[in-house]
Design an enzyme around this catalytic site. Structure first.
Site, PDB file in Angstrom:
ATOM      1  N   ASN A  64       0.875  -1.176   0.000  1.00 20.77           N
ATOM      2  CA  ASN A  64       0.000   0.000   0.000  1.00 20.77           C
ATOM      3  C   ASN A  64       0.909   1.222   0.000  1.00 20.77           C
ATOM      4  O   ASN A  64       1.483   1.581   1.028  1.00 20.77           O
ATOM      5  CB  ASN A  64      -0.879  -0.036   1.260  1.00 20.77           C
ATOM      6  CG  ASN A  64      -1.689   1.227   1.433  1.00 20.77           C
ATOM      7  OD1 ASN A  64      -1.793   2.041   0.521  1.00 20.77           O
ATOM      8  ND2 ASN A  64      -2.270   1.396   2.615  1.00 20.77           N
ATOM      9  N   TRP A  65       1.039   1.841  -1.171  1.00 19.59           N
ATOM     10  CA  TRP A  65       2.008   2.945  -1.285  1.00 19.59           C
ATOM     11  C   TRP A  65       1.490   4.234  -0.659  1.00 19.59           C
ATOM     12  O   TRP A  65       2.242   5.213  -0.556  1.00 19.59           O
ATOM     13  CB  TRP A  65       2.341   3.194  -2.765  1.00 19.59           C
ATOM     14  CG  TRP A  65       3.106   2.094  -3.428  1.00 19.59           C
ATOM     15  CD1 TRP A  65       3.581   0.939  -2.861  1.00 19.59           C
ATOM     16  CD2 TRP A  65       3.505   2.042  -4.806  1.00 19.59           C
ATOM     17  NE1 TRP A  65       4.250   0.179  -3.788  1.00 19.59           N
ATOM     18  CE2 TRP A  65       4.212   0.836  -4.998  1.00 19.59           C
ATOM     19  CE3 TRP A  65       3.330   2.894  -5.888  1.00 19.59           C
ATOM     20  CZ2 TRP A  65       4.733   0.467  -6.235  1.00 19.59           C
ATOM     21  CZ3 TRP A  65       3.857   2.522  -7.126  1.00 19.59           C
ATOM     22  CH2 TRP A  65       4.551   1.331  -7.293  1.00 19.59           C
ATOM     23  N   LYS A  66       0.205   4.274  -0.324  1.00 16.55           N
ATOM     24  CA  LYS A  66      -0.389   5.503   0.233  1.00 16.55           C
ATOM     25  C   LYS A  66      -0.081   6.687  -0.700  1.00 16.55           C
ATOM     26  O   LYS A  66      -0.007   6.498  -1.898  1.00 16.55           O
ATOM     27  CB  LYS A  66       0.094   5.722   1.673  1.00 16.55           C
ATOM     28  CG  LYS A  66      -0.114   4.462   2.523  1.00 16.55           C
ATOM     29  CD  LYS A  66       0.046   4.670   3.987  1.00 16.55           C
ATOM     30  CE  LYS A  66      -0.175   3.336   4.705  1.00 16.55           C
ATOM     31  NZ  LYS A  66      -0.154   3.484   6.148  1.00 16.55           N
ATOM     32  N   HIS A 126      -9.508   1.216   4.812  1.00 12.82           N
ATOM     33  CA  HIS A 126      -8.239   1.430   5.515  1.00 12.82           C
ATOM     34  C   HIS A 126      -8.471   2.414   6.667  1.00 12.82           C
ATOM     35  O   HIS A 126      -9.267   3.347   6.544  1.00 12.82           O
ATOM     36  CB  HIS A 126      -7.186   1.981   4.549  1.00 12.82           C
ATOM     37  CG  HIS A 126      -5.822   1.991   5.143  1.00 12.82           C
ATOM     38  ND1 HIS A 126      -5.405   2.983   5.991  1.00 12.82           N
ATOM     39  CD2 HIS A 126      -4.801   1.105   5.058  1.00 12.82           C
ATOM     40  CE1 HIS A 126      -4.166   2.720   6.387  1.00 12.82           C
ATOM     41  NE2 HIS A 126      -3.777   1.581   5.834  1.00 12.82           N
ATOM     42  N   GLU A 157      -6.896   4.864   7.633  1.00 11.44           N
ATOM     43  CA  GLU A 157      -6.700   6.285   7.276  1.00 11.44           C
ATOM     44  C   GLU A 157      -7.932   6.840   6.558  1.00 11.44           C
ATOM     45  O   GLU A 157      -8.223   8.030   6.655  1.00 11.44           O
ATOM     46  CB  GLU A 157      -5.415   6.444   6.444  1.00 11.44           C
ATOM     47  CG  GLU A 157      -4.183   6.273   7.334  1.00 11.44           C
ATOM     48  CD  GLU A 157      -2.963   5.657   6.666  1.00 11.44           C
ATOM     49  OE1 GLU A 157      -2.891   5.653   5.422  1.00 11.44           O
ATOM     50  OE2 GLU A 157      -2.085   5.167   7.403  1.00 11.44           O
ATOM     51  N   GLU A 199      -5.392  -4.710  10.627  1.00 12.72           N
ATOM     52  CA  GLU A 199      -4.369  -3.681  10.808  1.00 12.72           C
ATOM     53  C   GLU A 199      -4.656  -2.900  12.082  1.00 12.72           C
ATOM     54  O   GLU A 199      -5.432  -1.930  12.063  1.00 12.72           O
ATOM     55  CB  GLU A 199      -4.378  -2.715   9.617  1.00 12.72           C
ATOM     56  CG  GLU A 199      -4.028  -3.373   8.297  1.00 12.72           C
ATOM     57  CD  GLU A 199      -3.427  -2.357   7.326  1.00 12.72           C
ATOM     58  OE1 GLU A 199      -2.341  -2.655   6.812  1.00 12.72           O
ATOM     59  OE2 GLU A 199      -4.004  -1.288   7.132  1.00 12.72           O
ATOM     60  N   GLY A 224       2.495   2.440  10.714  1.00 13.29           N
ATOM     61  CA  GLY A 224       3.458   3.526  10.541  1.00 13.29           C
ATOM     62  C   GLY A 224       4.144   3.953  11.829  1.00 13.29           C
ATOM     63  O   GLY A 224       4.799   4.991  11.871  1.00 13.29           O
ATOM     64  N   SER A 254       3.433  -1.951  10.324  1.00 23.91           N
ATOM     65  CA  SER A 254       4.891  -1.988  10.499  1.00 23.91           C
ATOM     66  C   SER A 254       5.513  -3.346  10.154  1.00 23.91           C
ATOM     67  O   SER A 254       6.469  -3.775  10.806  1.00 23.91           O
ATOM     68  CB  SER A 254       5.275  -1.548  11.913  1.00 23.91           C
ATOM     69  OG  SER A 254       4.829  -0.217  12.155  1.00 23.91           O
ATOM     70  N   GLY A 279       2.837  -1.056   4.270  1.00 22.43           N
ATOM     71  CA  GLY A 279       2.894   0.358   3.925  1.00 22.43           C
ATOM     72  C   GLY A 279       4.329   0.795   3.660  1.00 22.43           C
ATOM     73  O   GLY A 279       4.880   0.564   2.584  1.00 22.43           O
ATOM     74  N   GLY A 280       4.957   1.386   4.667  1.00 26.25           N
ATOM     75  CA  GLY A 280       6.292   1.969   4.507  1.00 26.25           C
ATOM     76  C   GLY A 280       7.311   1.055   3.837  1.00 26.25           C
ATOM     77  O   GLY A 280       8.039   1.490   2.926  1.00 26.25           O
TER      78      GLY A 280
HETATM   79  P1  PGA Z   1       2.826   0.405   7.629  1.00 30.52           P
HETATM   80  O1  PGA Z   1       1.373   0.623   6.978  1.00 30.52           O
HETATM   81  O2  PGA Z   1       3.368  -0.886   7.064  1.00 30.52           O
HETATM   82  O3  PGA Z   1       3.629   1.607   7.164  1.00 30.52           O
HETATM   83  O4  PGA Z   1       2.646   0.362   9.099  1.00 30.52           O
HETATM   84  C1  PGA Z   1       0.497  -0.451   6.774  1.00 30.52           C
HETATM   85  C2  PGA Z   1      -0.802   0.014   6.199  1.00 30.52           C
HETATM   86  O5  PGA Z   1      -1.271   1.086   6.616  1.00 30.52           O
HETATM   87  O6  PGA Z   1      -1.399  -0.649   5.335  1.00 30.52           O
END
Ligand code: PGA
Length: 249
Positions: free
Chosen positions: A9-11, A94, A96, A164, A170, A209, A230-231
């Site tokens: 997930n590149w956001k 998600h 967010e 999640e 993050g 994470s 994500g990251g």
């Molecule tokens: P993260 O994000 O790996 O940076 O914690 C995961 C996500 O929000 O899908």
């Protein structure tokens, strides 16, 4: 029996040059791993990513979509348009989206129907906040999120659920493999009770994470079938390390 799935997930990250370099790095490092792999860039990067991934084992997905198929919805993108751009997957719900856009389970459920109607595969995210975990409500919260979005859905297609925990996204904090396994087993039980899907074959991803260094331990748990990353998905070597950990699980 459940093929591992690793989704990046590149956001809201990247540029034309970044996408080109990142995907070249990931594709160049792949070696026939027996893992389903997808990347979810922003809408404007989809066509580029889909073209680069066309002859690779990497599928492309959206990070969200509209709950309707077309019309006067300024700023929205329909599931059918994602499919048109070469997508196979769509992340829904998600945290967010829930946090910054006020998305509630009913809307996420409508998006899920739109995704299935368009012939795409949904990745439905659920997860509790730190306060909810500390007050002992984690299971109740994720069960409500699941039920609120899946209620009344006649067809769930090839549903994937991503657990999640919000406190692990993050932040560098990861749920321990035992904490994640406990919730995944609980979610599988909820799916069994709530839906017609075969809970035993439904893939459950962990997200929060995940990186090369902790992936193998998470994937060794019986109900963790992959990761939503994500990251670490923005770094070719890290993403490949996670794919390799899933391949060896
Ligand atoms: P993260 O994000 O790996 O940076 O914690 C995961 C996500 O929000 O899908």
């Amino acid at each position: 029996m459940r093929k591992p799935l690793v989704v990046g997930n590149w956001k809201m990250n990247g540029s034309v040059a970044f996408v080109e370099k990142l995907l070249a790095g990931v594709i160049g490092g792949m070696s026939n791993q027996q893992v389903d792999i997808a990347v979810c860039p922003t809408y404007v990067q989809l066509a580029q990513a889909a073209a680069i991934c066309a002859n690779s084992a990497i599928a492309v997905g959206g990070q969200d979509c509209s709950h309707v198929q077309s019309g006067a919805y300024t700023g929205e993108v329909a599931a059918s348009m994602l499919r048109d751009q070469g997508c196979q997957w769509v992340i829904l719900g998600h945290s967010e989206r829930r946090q910054y856009h006020g998305e509630l389970s009913a809307l996420i459920g409508a998006k899920l129907s739109a995704v299935i109607e368009a012939g795409l595969r949904p990745i439905l995210c659920v997860g509790e906040t730190r306060e909810q975990r500390e007050s002992g409500d984690a299971q109740t919260v994720v069960a409500e999120q699941l039920e609120g979005s899946l209620q009344g859905q006649a067809n769930l297609g090839e549903l994937v659920v991503a657990y999640e925990p919000v406190w692990a996204i993050g932040t560098g904090l990861t749920a321990s493999p035992e904490q994640a396994q406990e919730m995944h087993a609980f979610l599988r039980g909820c799916l069994e009770k709530l839906t017609e899907v075969d809970a035993g074959t439904t893939r459950l991803l962990y997200g929060g994470s995940v990186k090369g260094a902790n992936a193998a331990e998470l994937f060794s748990q019986p109900d963790i079938d992959g990761a939503l990353v994500g990251g670490a998905a923005l770094d070719a070597e890290e993403f490949l390390a996670i794919i390799n950990a899933a391949d060896s699980a």
